[in-house]
Enzyme design. Structure first.
Site, PDB file in Angstrom:
ATOM      1  N   HIS A  16       0.631   5.378   6.715  1.00 32.72           N
ATOM      2  CA  HIS A  16       0.765   5.721   5.302  1.00 32.72           C
ATOM      3  C   HIS A  16       1.104   7.198   5.115  1.00 32.72           C
ATOM      4  O   HIS A  16       0.449   8.060   5.697  1.00 32.72           O
ATOM      5  CB  HIS A  16      -0.535   5.398   4.558  1.00 32.72           C
ATOM      6  CG  HIS A  16      -0.872   3.954   4.562  1.00 32.72           C
ATOM      7  ND1 HIS A  16      -1.671   3.376   5.537  1.00 32.72           N
ATOM      8  CD2 HIS A  16      -0.498   2.946   3.727  1.00 32.72           C
ATOM      9  CE1 HIS A  16      -1.788   2.079   5.299  1.00 32.72           C
ATOM     10  NE2 HIS A  16      -1.087   1.797   4.210  1.00 32.72           N
TER      11      HIS A  16
ATOM     12  N   ASP B 258      -3.718   7.529  10.094  1.00 34.43           N
ATOM     13  CA  ASP B 258      -3.407   6.204  10.633  1.00 34.43           C
ATOM     14  C   ASP B 258      -1.972   6.102  11.142  1.00 34.43           C
ATOM     15  O   ASP B 258      -1.601   5.122  11.791  1.00 34.43           O
ATOM     16  CB  ASP B 258      -3.679   5.106   9.605  1.00 34.43           C
ATOM     17  CG  ASP B 258      -2.841   5.233   8.328  1.00 34.43           C
ATOM     18  OD1 ASP B 258      -1.901   6.059   8.307  1.00 34.43           O
ATOM     19  OD2 ASP B 258      -3.123   4.506   7.362  1.00 34.43           O
TER      20      ASP B 258
ATOM     21  N   SER C 124       0.812  -1.218   0.000  1.00 33.10           N
ATOM     22  CA  SER C 124       0.000   0.000   0.000  1.00 33.10           C
ATOM     23  C   SER C 124       0.844   1.267   0.000  1.00 33.10           C
ATOM     24  O   SER C 124       0.380   2.326  -0.415  1.00 33.10           O
ATOM     25  CB  SER C 124      -0.936   0.011   1.216  1.00 33.10           C
ATOM     26  OG  SER C 124      -0.198  -0.057   2.423  1.00 33.10           O
TER      27      SER C 124
ATOM     28  N   ASN D 205       4.534  -5.162   5.484  1.00 35.85           N
ATOM     29  CA  ASN D 205       3.488  -6.018   6.058  1.00 35.85           C
ATOM     30  C   ASN D 205       4.062  -7.256   6.732  1.00 35.85           C
ATOM     31  O   ASN D 205       3.458  -7.793   7.665  1.00 35.85           O
ATOM     32  CB  ASN D 205       2.476  -6.405   4.973  1.00 35.85           C
ATOM     33  CG  ASN D 205       1.598  -5.232   4.589  1.00 35.85           C
ATOM     34  OD1 ASN D 205       0.988  -4.591   5.439  1.00 35.85           O
ATOM     35  ND2 ASN D 205       1.542  -4.936   3.295  1.00 35.85           N
TER      36      ASN D 205
ATOM     37  N   GLY E 299      -1.695  -4.561   1.366  1.00 37.94           N
ATOM     38  CA  GLY E 299      -1.625  -5.798   2.133  1.00 37.94           C
ATOM     39  C   GLY E 299      -0.583  -6.785   1.648  1.00 37.94           C
ATOM     40  O   GLY E 299      -0.394  -7.841   2.260  1.00 37.94           O
TER      41      GLY E 299
END
Length: 207
Positions: A186, A183, A35, A102, A73
């Site tokens: 990102h 968040d 991502s 991830n 992901g």
């Protein structure tokens, strides 16, 4: 008749060369990632692959194409299938490999991450393609051993395969609220501009 055939063959060869030359002159960069490459939460033209393409176009590579092969992901294991898919479609001039975030978030065994990264480097270098490997760090709340082993999975690959290497993809960006989305994971648009600044010298050098 034979002379006519030869002339037609020559004309076809010249025509094909005229078509192929511009295409061959356009460097193609494949950006494989998660991502952070896909650009979750920002406009498509503000992702780092898009910013990279625009900057290269203004600095000597007007026909460059940067393919965004980021998938939210994605882990280093998933990246191998992504890499295979794109390599079947064509051979890029440069691959930017930006996977591992991830793996770190999920606490995947660093030995597995190392194995997957090594397999990717084998696949890329077997085709003689230049590669820029972007390293990653594990979350700091995972104790001492895991982050250390996780980071070493990248440095071991760097030492063995000798790719162009950026130790930390989010250097100077991670942990800074003004450069990240709500968040805290990102990057925002300003954050991706920083990513571009970090990797651009390496890309320019490789091209």
């Amino acid at each position: 008749m034979l002379l006519l055939f030869r002339r037609l063959s020559l004309m076809i060869s010249v025509a094909l060369a005229a078509i192929a030359s511009p295409l061959a002159a356009k460097p193609v960069i494949l950006s494989v990632g998660d991502s952070l490459t896909f650009g979750l939460g920002v406009p498509v033209d503000k992702t780092w692959p898009a910013l990279l393409e625009n900057k290269l176009k203004t600095e000597g590579h007007p026909g460059v194409k940067v393919i965004n092969a980021g998938s939210s992901g994605a882990t280093t294991a998933f990246g191998l299938s992504t890499l295979k898919f794109h390599l079947k479609r064509g051979k890029p001039d440069l691959i930017i490999y930006a996977l591992g975030a991830n793996d770190g978030l999920r606490g995947i065994d660093p030995a597995t991450t190392h194995k997957n990264l090594s397999a990717a480097m084998d696949m890329i270098q077997a085709q003689g393609i230049k590669v820029l490997l972007l390293g990653m760090k594990a979350p700091p709340n995972y104790g001492e051993k895991f982050p250390k082993d996780f980071e070493s999975s990248f440095t071991k690959v760097k030492d063995k395969y000798k790719p162009s290497f950026v130790p930390f993809f989010l250097e100077g960006i991670a942990g800074k609220p003004d450069l990240n989305q709500a968040d805290g994971i990102h990057p925002n648009e300003k954050g991706y501009e920083q990513v571009l600044s970090l990797i651009y010298p390496k890309v320019k050098e490789l091209l």
